[in-house]
Scaffold this active site. Structure first.
Site, short mmCIF file in Angstrom:
data_model
loop_
_atom_site.label_atom_id
_atom_site.label_comp_id
_atom_site.label_asym_id
_atom_site.label_seq_id
_atom_site.Cartn_x
_atom_site.Cartn_y
_atom_site.Cartn_z
N ILE A 30 54.44 21.26 73.17
CA ILE A 30 54.80 20.17 73.09
C ILE A 30 56.52 19.89 73.17
O ILE A 30 56.96 18.74 73.13
CB ILE A 30 54.25 19.13 71.90
CG1 ILE A 30 54.66 19.89 70.51
CG2 ILE A 30 52.69 18.87 72.02
CD1 ILE A 30 54.16 18.76 69.26
N ALA A 53 53.61 20.06 63.79
CA ALA A 53 54.88 20.28 62.91
C ALA A 53 55.20 21.52 62.53
O ALA A 53 54.52 22.25 62.30
CB ALA A 53 54.69 19.30 61.59
N THR A 94 56.53 12.96 56.83
CA THR A 94 56.56 13.58 55.45
C THR A 94 57.37 12.67 54.37
O THR A 94 58.39 12.13 54.43
CB THR A 94 57.08 15.03 55.60
OG1 THR A 94 57.19 15.58 54.15
CG2 THR A 94 58.29 14.93 55.96
N ASP A 95 57.08 13.05 53.03
CA ASP A 95 57.73 12.61 51.74
C ASP A 95 59.17 13.30 51.84
O ASP A 95 60.06 12.75 51.05
CB ASP A 95 57.17 12.96 50.54
CG ASP A 95 56.78 14.53 50.34
OD1 ASP A 95 55.91 15.03 51.30
OD2 ASP A 95 57.60 14.94 49.41
N TYR A 118 64.34 20.42 57.09
CA TYR A 118 62.92 20.16 57.15
C TYR A 118 62.89 18.41 57.39
O TYR A 118 62.34 18.00 58.34
CB TYR A 118 61.91 20.63 56.51
CG TYR A 118 60.45 20.19 56.55
CD1 TYR A 118 59.77 20.22 57.54
CD2 TYR A 118 60.11 19.47 55.42
CE1 TYR A 118 58.58 19.72 57.81
CE2 TYR A 118 58.76 18.98 55.60
CZ TYR A 118 58.03 18.96 56.65
OH TYR A 118 56.73 18.24 56.88
#
Length: 285
Positions: A30, A53, A94-95, A118
């Protein structure tokens, strides 16, 4: 295929009203815009769910290009092509877009401030999606576990069999989230008519909020009940400072699910039920 992809595949077998097309990184890169176009030419779709991810948090610190390619550039390509083809994008974030300094759970209106590569790459992906696909869903989640792949639950089971004593961090607080629960939310969002479900950022994470230490305790207690362990190891709580890690992580990873609950109604998000279910799948009766 990762934890969420496998959870979506399992859910698809119980959803005959929908037709699903699955792929993995071996079949579809992707980060290659042309490859995505060719895939969509072959498999026209109404909804794209991006469960891919780059999640190796420590490795990302030395691989900015790799993390950015998957978490940001690829997300932008998917958003651009979804808009061009009139389909809707659902993207998982994500947190870790937050620095963890807030004293209460994070809402969608809180300003992101990632503290590692990240988190920075995931936030960059969110920004590209927001700019290129206004009606896309961005679903932030945290501490994902499942019967599939590599995750904290399976690591604890392995270490619990190998060691008599374990050290687990007790000052990072968050919501362990069962991947099949995320898959169910994504399917519900994908099924909503566009005029009944405005796009944007939503939070979905497991509850109640706990530390990694308390999460480990629950895993071992449930594993003993199900006969996956003959005995539980002794768990020693340690602080983030005592734990040697090359990468900073947020101490507060709590996410507020209120906005999503308003849209979808009651949510299945009790991670303790997820632990019991995951262990059953790992050790069927």
């Amino acid at each position: 295929m990762g934890q969420l992809g496998q959870s979506l595949r399992a859910l698809a077998t119980r959803s005959p009203a929908h037709q699903f097309y699955f792929t993995d990184r071996q079949t579809l890169d992707i980060s290659d815009r042309g490859a995505i176009e060719r895939w969509l030419d072959t498999y026209p779709t109404d909804v794209i769910i991006n469960a891919a991810a780059y999640t190796a948090v420590d490795r990302a610190e030395d691989d900015l290009a790799g993390a950015t390619a998957i978490n940001a550039t690829a997300a932008g390509y998917l958003a651009e092509l979804a808009t061009a083809r009139g389909c809707r994008l659902l993207h998982v974030s994500t947190d870790y877009v937050f620095d963890g300094h807030k004293a209460s759970p994070y809402t969608e209106t809180d300003t992101p401030s990632p503290m590692n590569v990240y988190g920075q790459s995931k936030l960059a992906g969110e920004a590209l999606i927001g700019a290129l696909a206004a009606d896309a869903f961005i679903l932030r989640t945290s501490w994902v576990f499942s019967p599939y792949g590599n995750n904290f639950l399976k690591t604890m089971l392995r270490l619990g069999r190998e060691r008599e004593t374990l050290q687990v961090i007790d000052d990072q607080i968050g919501g362990p989230t069962y991947a099949p629960h995320i898959a169910q939310v994504l399917l519900e969002l994908a099924s909503r008519p566009r005029d009944d479900a405005p796009g944007g950022i939503y939070h979905f994470a497991g509850q109640p909020h706990v530390s990694w230490y308390a999460f480990a305790q629950e895993i071992f207690e449930a594993a003993l009940v199900q006969g996956l362990l003959a005995r539980a190891p002794t768990i020693l709580p340690v602080s983030s400072q005592q734990w040697s890690s090359p990468t900073a992580r947020p101490q507060n990873s709590r996410l507020d699910n209120g906005k999503l609950s308003t849209l979808l109604g009651p949510l299945s998000c009790d991670w303790r039920a997820g632990v019991a279910d995951a262990l059953t799948r790992l050790h069927p009766a």
